[in-house]
Design a protein around this motif. Structure first.
Motif, short mmCIF file in Angstrom:
data_model
loop_
_atom_site.label_atom_id
_atom_site.label_comp_id
_atom_site.label_asym_id
_atom_site.label_seq_id
_atom_site.Cartn_x
_atom_site.Cartn_y
_atom_site.Cartn_z
N VAL A 156 -60.56 -69.12 119.53
CA VAL A 156 -61.84 -69.71 119.14
C VAL A 156 -62.65 -68.63 118.45
O VAL A 156 -62.79 -67.52 118.96
N ALA A 157 -63.19 -68.93 117.26
CA ALA A 157 -63.92 -67.94 116.47
C ALA A 157 -65.38 -68.35 116.31
O ALA A 157 -65.68 -69.52 116.07
N VAL A 158 -66.27 -67.38 116.46
CA VAL A 158 -67.70 -67.58 116.25
C VAL A 158 -68.12 -66.64 115.12
O VAL A 158 -68.19 -65.43 115.30
N ARG A 159 -68.40 -67.19 113.94
CA ARG A 159 -68.75 -66.36 112.79
C ARG A 159 -70.14 -65.77 112.94
O ARG A 159 -71.04 -66.38 113.53
N PHE A 160 -70.32 -64.58 112.36
CA PHE A 160 -71.65 -63.97 112.32
C PHE A 160 -71.68 -62.94 111.20
O PHE A 160 -70.65 -62.50 110.70
N GLY A 161 -72.88 -62.56 110.80
CA GLY A 161 -73.03 -61.49 109.82
C GLY A 161 -72.89 -61.91 108.38
O GLY A 161 -73.02 -61.08 107.48
N GLY A 162 -72.62 -63.22 108.11
CA GLY A 162 -72.50 -63.66 106.73
C GLY A 162 -71.18 -63.27 106.10
O GLY A 162 -70.25 -62.82 106.77
N GLU A 163 -71.09 -63.45 104.79
CA GLU A 163 -69.87 -63.12 104.07
C GLU A 163 -69.67 -61.62 103.96
O GLU A 163 -70.62 -60.84 104.11
N ALA A 164 -68.44 -61.21 103.70
CA ALA A 164 -68.12 -59.80 103.50
C ALA A 164 -67.61 -59.61 102.08
O ALA A 164 -67.19 -60.56 101.42
N ARG A 165 -67.64 -58.37 101.62
CA ARG A 165 -67.19 -58.08 100.26
C ARG A 165 -66.65 -56.66 100.20
O ARG A 165 -67.30 -55.72 100.64
N PHE A 166 -65.44 -56.51 99.68
CA PHE A 166 -64.87 -55.20 99.39
C PHE A 166 -65.20 -54.87 97.93
O PHE A 166 -65.04 -55.71 97.04
N ILE A 167 -65.66 -53.64 97.70
CA ILE A 167 -66.07 -53.25 96.36
C ILE A 167 -65.44 -51.91 95.97
O ILE A 167 -65.16 -51.07 96.83
N ALA A 168 -65.21 -51.74 94.67
CA ALA A 168 -64.74 -50.47 94.13
C ALA A 168 -65.97 -49.66 93.72
O ALA A 168 -66.86 -50.18 93.05
N VAL A 169 -66.00 -48.39 94.10
CA VAL A 169 -67.18 -47.55 93.85
C VAL A 169 -66.73 -46.17 93.38
O VAL A 169 -65.64 -45.70 93.70
N ALA A 170 -67.62 -45.53 92.63
CA ALA A 170 -67.37 -44.16 92.17
C ALA A 170 -68.70 -43.49 91.91
O ALA A 170 -69.73 -44.15 91.70
N ALA A 171 -68.70 -42.17 91.92
CA ALA A 171 -69.91 -41.40 91.64
C ALA A 171 -70.23 -41.47 90.15
O ALA A 171 -69.31 -41.53 89.31
N PRO A 172 -71.52 -41.47 89.78
CA PRO A 172 -71.88 -41.48 88.35
C PRO A 172 -71.21 -40.34 87.58
O PRO A 172 -70.77 -40.54 86.44
N GLY A 173 -71.14 -39.16 88.17
CA GLY A 173 -70.52 -38.03 87.49
C GLY A 173 -69.05 -38.26 87.21
O GLY A 173 -68.55 -37.89 86.13
N TYR A 174 -68.35 -38.88 88.16
CA TYR A 174 -66.93 -39.18 87.93
C TYR A 174 -66.78 -40.14 86.75
O TYR A 174 -65.90 -39.96 85.89
N LEU A 175 -67.64 -41.17 86.69
CA LEU A 175 -67.53 -42.15 85.62
C LEU A 175 -67.89 -41.55 84.26
O LEU A 175 -67.30 -41.92 83.23
N ARG A 176 -68.84 -40.61 84.23
CA ARG A 176 -69.17 -39.96 82.96
C ARG A 176 -67.99 -39.16 82.43
O ARG A 176 -67.72 -39.13 81.22
#
Length: 299
Positions: A156-176
């Motif tokens: 039995v599952a009780v949802r909480f916390g809303g949706e989740a999302r995995f994201i790709a991230v990088a430092a601004p310096g790396y992207l430059r």
């Protein structure tokens, strides 16, 4: 034959279920030496070896497995009988054991646990946060917390916390210095920070957009096993990381990280607390779920 004590039988059950004296001693709140002495004494009184012990593992003998199969229902019935007294008194009591991933534990600690402990002062909450999925019934937990998609269907599952999302991230310096990837396939030409799962396998990054799904074993010289460390390493400029948004949010807000491939990172079903469908629900767990539904968003 001298009848063994209930404490010794419960100790044997805990060691057999956890396959570890250390984990069982942590769960019972006793020292490993006292637990070992209890098992040795139990085997002496019964005149049979119950556990096979090596330097790395503990497992029941055939006699131990037979005893455990008949003993566990008895111990559960006893726990249920004692819990019914809490219901008569109108105040939950005893130990409530919940196994959660780190994201779930953080949300519970921030939004649910303070009110629950204030409303249920006779309950001792044992919140175990570990990275790997476990069989909550076999490991002696009353409930667990995981992403909804990872919860067994017989729970039995009780949802909480809303949706989740995995994201790709990088430092601004790396992207430059290295440019911004436009598609998941572009990651093959970048430095990525890979993640090692508790099973030992490396996590394949999963992306989706308009019905197209992509799973990649990305390149990279650095592999970590913790989402906090992944986000910190990306913020330090070591490469691109793929983490739940919750872990990256402080760095995003401070400008230390930027999101990339946003249109390839859709939201998914979020966290849920789950528990066995066909077992007596302790009054403490019922009270915790009531608090979760009252306090946590999405419950």
């Amino acid at each position: 034959m001298t009848r063994p004590s209930l404490n010794d039988l419960a100790a044997f059950s805990a060691v057999a279920r956890h396959s570890s004296f250390r984990k069982a001693s942590d769960a019972l709140g006793v020292s490993r030496s006292s637990l070992s002495h209890a098992i040795i004494g139990l085997e002496a009184r019964l005149g049979v070896r119950l556990l096979n012990r090596t330097t790395r593992s503990v497992s029941p003998t055939q006699a131990g497995a037979d005893l455990l199969e008949r003993l566990d229902p008895v111990l559960r019935d006893l726990d249920d009988a004692l819990d019914s007294l809490s219901e008569v008194r109108g105040r939950p009591s005893g130990i409530l054991r919940i196994n959660a991933n780190k994201s779930g534990a953080r949300i519970l600690l921030r939004e649910v646990v303070p009110r629950f402990l204030a409303n249920c002062p006779d309950v001792e909450l044992d919140l175990v946060s570990e990275g790997q999925l476990v069989d909550i019934v076999k490991q002696g937990f009353d409930a667990g917390v995981r992403l909804l998609e990872a919860i067994p269907q017989d729970m039995v599952a009780v949802r909480f916390g809303g949706e989740a999302r995995f994201i790709a991230v990088a430092a601004p310096g790396y992207l430059r210095e290295n440019g911004r990837p436009r598609t998941p396939q572009d990651l093959q030409a970048h430095v990525c920070i890979r993640q090692r799962l508790p099973s030992g396998k490396r996590y394949r990054w999963e992306f989706a957009r308009r019905g197209t799904e992509v799973a990649l074993d990305v390149p990279g010289a650095l592999t970590l096993d913790d989402n906090d460390l992944l986000a910190e390493a990306a913020a330090a400029g070591h490469g691109i990381a793929y983490v739940p948004e919750h872990f990256a949010r402080p760095f995003l807000d401070s400008g230390q990280l930027c999101t990339i491939l946003e249109d390839w990172c859709p939201a998914i079903d979020g966290l849920a607390l789950y528990y066995p469908r066909n077992r007596h629900m302790p009054s403490s767990l019922r009270a915790f779920i009531d608090t979760l539904r009252a306090v946590a968003p999405g419950a």
